[in-house]
Design a protein around this motif. Sequence first.
Motif, mmCIF file in Angstrom:
data_model
loop_
_atom_site.group_PDB
_atom_site.id
_atom_site.type_symbol
_atom_site.label_atom_id
_atom_site.label_comp_id
_atom_site.label_asym_id
_atom_site.label_seq_id
_atom_site.Cartn_x
_atom_site.Cartn_y
_atom_site.Cartn_z
ATOM 1 N N ASN A 107 -10.613 -10.206 5.104
ATOM 2 C CA ASN A 107 -10.979 -10.238 3.717
ATOM 3 C C ASN A 107 -9.716 -9.806 2.738
ATOM 4 O O ASN A 107 -9.418 -10.534 1.922
ATOM 5 N N MET A 108 -9.240 -8.777 3.083
ATOM 6 C CA MET A 108 -8.075 -8.121 2.142
ATOM 7 C C MET A 108 -6.594 -9.113 2.115
ATOM 8 O O MET A 108 -6.247 -9.223 1.044
ATOM 9 N N THR A 109 -6.625 -9.845 3.230
ATOM 10 C CA THR A 109 -5.605 -10.857 3.471
ATOM 11 C C THR A 109 -5.819 -11.872 2.492
ATOM 12 O O THR A 109 -4.953 -12.455 1.957
ATOM 13 N N LEU A 110 -6.991 -12.462 2.640
ATOM 14 C CA LEU A 110 -7.497 -13.630 1.683
ATOM 15 C C LEU A 110 -7.187 -13.324 0.437
ATOM 16 O O LEU A 110 -6.824 -13.918 -0.341
ATOM 17 N N THR A 111 -7.659 -11.940 -0.084
ATOM 18 C CA THR A 111 -7.585 -11.514 -1.455
ATOM 19 C C THR A 111 -6.081 -11.610 -1.699
ATOM 20 O O THR A 111 -5.687 -11.927 -2.679
ATOM 21 N N LEU A 129 -0.494 -5.382 -0.975
ATOM 22 C CA LEU A 129 0.573 -5.635 0.268
ATOM 23 C C LEU A 129 0.756 -4.275 0.843
ATOM 24 O O LEU A 129 0.839 -4.484 2.320
ATOM 25 N N THR A 130 0.589 -3.391 0.392
ATOM 26 C CA THR A 130 1.017 -2.020 0.865
ATOM 27 C C THR A 130 -0.460 -1.451 1.706
ATOM 28 O O THR A 130 -0.289 -0.537 2.665
ATOM 29 N N LEU A 131 -1.608 -2.013 1.270
ATOM 30 C CA LEU A 131 -3.039 -1.470 1.884
ATOM 31 C C LEU A 131 -3.173 -2.170 3.156
ATOM 32 O O LEU A 131 -3.820 -1.911 4.226
ATOM 33 N N VAL A 132 -2.943 -3.672 2.963
ATOM 34 C CA VAL A 132 -3.248 -4.617 4.267
ATOM 35 C C VAL A 132 -2.948 -4.093 5.740
ATOM 36 O O VAL A 132 -3.805 -4.189 6.478
ATOM 37 N N PRO A 133 -1.792 -3.722 5.924
ATOM 38 C CA PRO A 133 -1.547 -3.199 7.339
ATOM 39 C C PRO A 133 -2.310 -1.952 7.743
ATOM 40 O O PRO A 133 -2.395 -1.832 8.830
ATOM 41 N N PHE A 139 -5.502 -1.695 7.165
ATOM 42 C CA PHE A 139 -6.735 -1.874 7.143
ATOM 43 C C PHE A 139 -7.226 -3.085 8.018
ATOM 44 O O PHE A 139 -8.293 -3.434 8.664
ATOM 45 N N GLU A 140 -6.277 -4.025 8.218
ATOM 46 C CA GLU A 140 -6.096 -5.180 9.029
ATOM 47 C C GLU A 140 -4.974 -5.518 10.011
ATOM 48 O O GLU A 140 -4.054 -5.054 9.278
ATOM 49 N N PRO A 141 -5.238 -6.262 11.061
ATOM 50 C CA PRO A 141 -4.099 -6.463 11.843
ATOM 51 C C PRO A 141 -3.300 -7.450 11.290
ATOM 52 O O PRO A 141 -3.687 -8.256 10.471
ATOM 53 N N LEU A 142 -2.009 -7.339 11.615
ATOM 54 C CA LEU A 142 -1.082 -8.400 11.180
ATOM 55 C C LEU A 142 -0.608 -9.270 11.861
ATOM 56 O O LEU A 142 -0.375 -10.718 11.784
ATOM 57 N N SER A 143 -1.141 -9.319 13.423
ATOM 58 C CA SER A 143 -0.754 -10.224 14.258
ATOM 59 C C SER A 143 -2.082 -10.323 15.379
ATOM 60 O O SER A 143 -2.845 -9.320 15.354
ATOM 61 N N GLY A 144 -1.993 -11.387 16.334
ATOM 62 C CA GLY A 144 -3.197 -11.303 17.361
ATOM 63 C C GLY A 144 -4.483 -11.747 16.640
ATOM 64 O O GLY A 144 -4.435 -12.520 15.626
ATOM 65 N N GLU A 145 -5.534 -11.662 17.152
ATOM 66 C CA GLU A 145 -6.791 -11.988 16.693
ATOM 67 C C GLU A 145 -7.382 -11.658 15.666
ATOM 68 O O GLU A 145 -7.285 -10.338 15.696
ATOM 69 N N GLY A 146 -7.616 -12.329 14.679
ATOM 70 C CA GLY A 146 -7.921 -11.787 13.497
ATOM 71 C C GLY A 146 -6.987 -11.290 12.425
ATOM 72 O O GLY A 146 -7.427 -10.942 11.302
ATOM 73 N N GLY A 147 -5.546 -11.361 12.663
ATOM 74 C CA GLY A 147 -4.629 -11.182 12.023
ATOM 75 C C GLY A 147 -3.879 -12.266 11.126
ATOM 76 O O GLY A 147 -4.096 -13.338 11.558
ATOM 77 N N ILE A 148 -3.101 -12.068 9.922
ATOM 78 C CA ILE A 148 -2.797 -13.030 9.333
ATOM 79 C C ILE A 148 -1.509 -13.987 9.962
ATOM 80 O O ILE A 148 -1.655 -15.024 9.820
ATOM 81 N N PHE A 149 -1.026 -13.284 10.930
ATOM 82 C CA PHE A 149 -0.196 -14.173 11.836
ATOM 83 C C PHE A 149 -0.732 -14.527 13.130
ATOM 84 O O PHE A 149 -0.179 -14.607 14.038
ATOM 85 N N GLY A 150 -2.063 -14.354 13.062
ATOM 86 C CA GLY A 150 -2.733 -14.831 14.555
ATOM 87 C C GLY A 150 -2.706 -16.275 14.549
ATOM 88 O O GLY A 150 -2.284 -17.158 13.846
ATOM 89 N N PRO A 151 -3.411 -16.717 15.697
ATOM 90 C CA PRO A 151 -3.445 -18.131 16.121
ATOM 91 C C PRO A 151 -4.590 -18.923 15.526
ATOM 92 O O PRO A 151 -5.446 -19.386 15.960
#
Length: 313
Positions: A43-47, A200-204, A206-218
């Motif tokens: 959610n927060m990454t989409l925002t 941008l300072t809050l996303v890391p 509350f949400e993963p940056l990589s892997g399943e469900g992360g912004i840099f995920g597959p």
Amino acid sequence: MATRLSDLFSNSRLVIGLLANLLSSICIVFINKWIYVHYGFPNMTLTLIHFVVTWLGLWVCQKMDIFAPKSLQPTKIIWLALSFCGFVAFTNLSLQNNTIGTYQLAKAMTTPVIIGIQTMYYKKTFSTKIKLTLVPITLGVILNSYYDVRFSLLGVVFATLGVFVTSLYQVWVGAKQHELQVNSMQLLYYQAPMSSAFLLTLVPFFEPLSGEGGIFGPWSFPALAMVMLSGLIAFLVNLSIYWIIGNTSAVTYNMFGHFKFCITLIGGYVLFQDPLSLNQGVGILCTLTGILSYTHFKLAEQEEGKSRLVQRP
């Protein structure tokens, strides 16, 4: 003749702005819900993507000389930027944790909260008729939310926070444009990147940056395409909100939002098969009754005000 042409041009611009907001606001709800349901995008990454795309869109607009940026002190808009983050983040979290019906009905509470804020802090007055229409609106929202088959305390908390922060944001948008003497694009041009930096300072955290469900995920191409489409439509939503409030008022914007309310509510049950109980149906009817009454009385008061101005010598 020149005055009539000017009025017609002004009204046509308002109609175009309202239509742009109508279409983009309805689309963004369904696209975001689709992204959450079918792809599980954070959610927060989409925002954050919405904010960045909004700023990039405005940067392109100023390069095309559509508007001229105006230098603003960051301290003047910091609270607006923070409320913008809360407005988008909490409404998206409400959408993610509630059915579209409950999400949309909760948003109807924005009008009563705005009236409360303007009464307490801006010393604006509203007639007894207008105040009484808030009773069925509030009752309907409570009934629908309580009897929602997907009722959850977390969903109610996000919906409540979303309504409060959205109300503050909408009031401040109009106040800041008037205070700083800027148009919608000039204000949003400085506020969007500031909101992006905050988020941008809050996303890391509350949400993963990589892997399943992360912004840099597959993520699949369809998922990324839907996210980018959501960002582009968010740009239109944000810009049209600023433009409408700047050229009318926060209350008028919410009056127009009642049309979006009905269309989005129906679409939620059609597209996502959100279940509907009898008590929820009663709640929806209560809310619609209050909304229609509010709109009727507000328009009547505006017409009465215009008549008094015309009759003055």
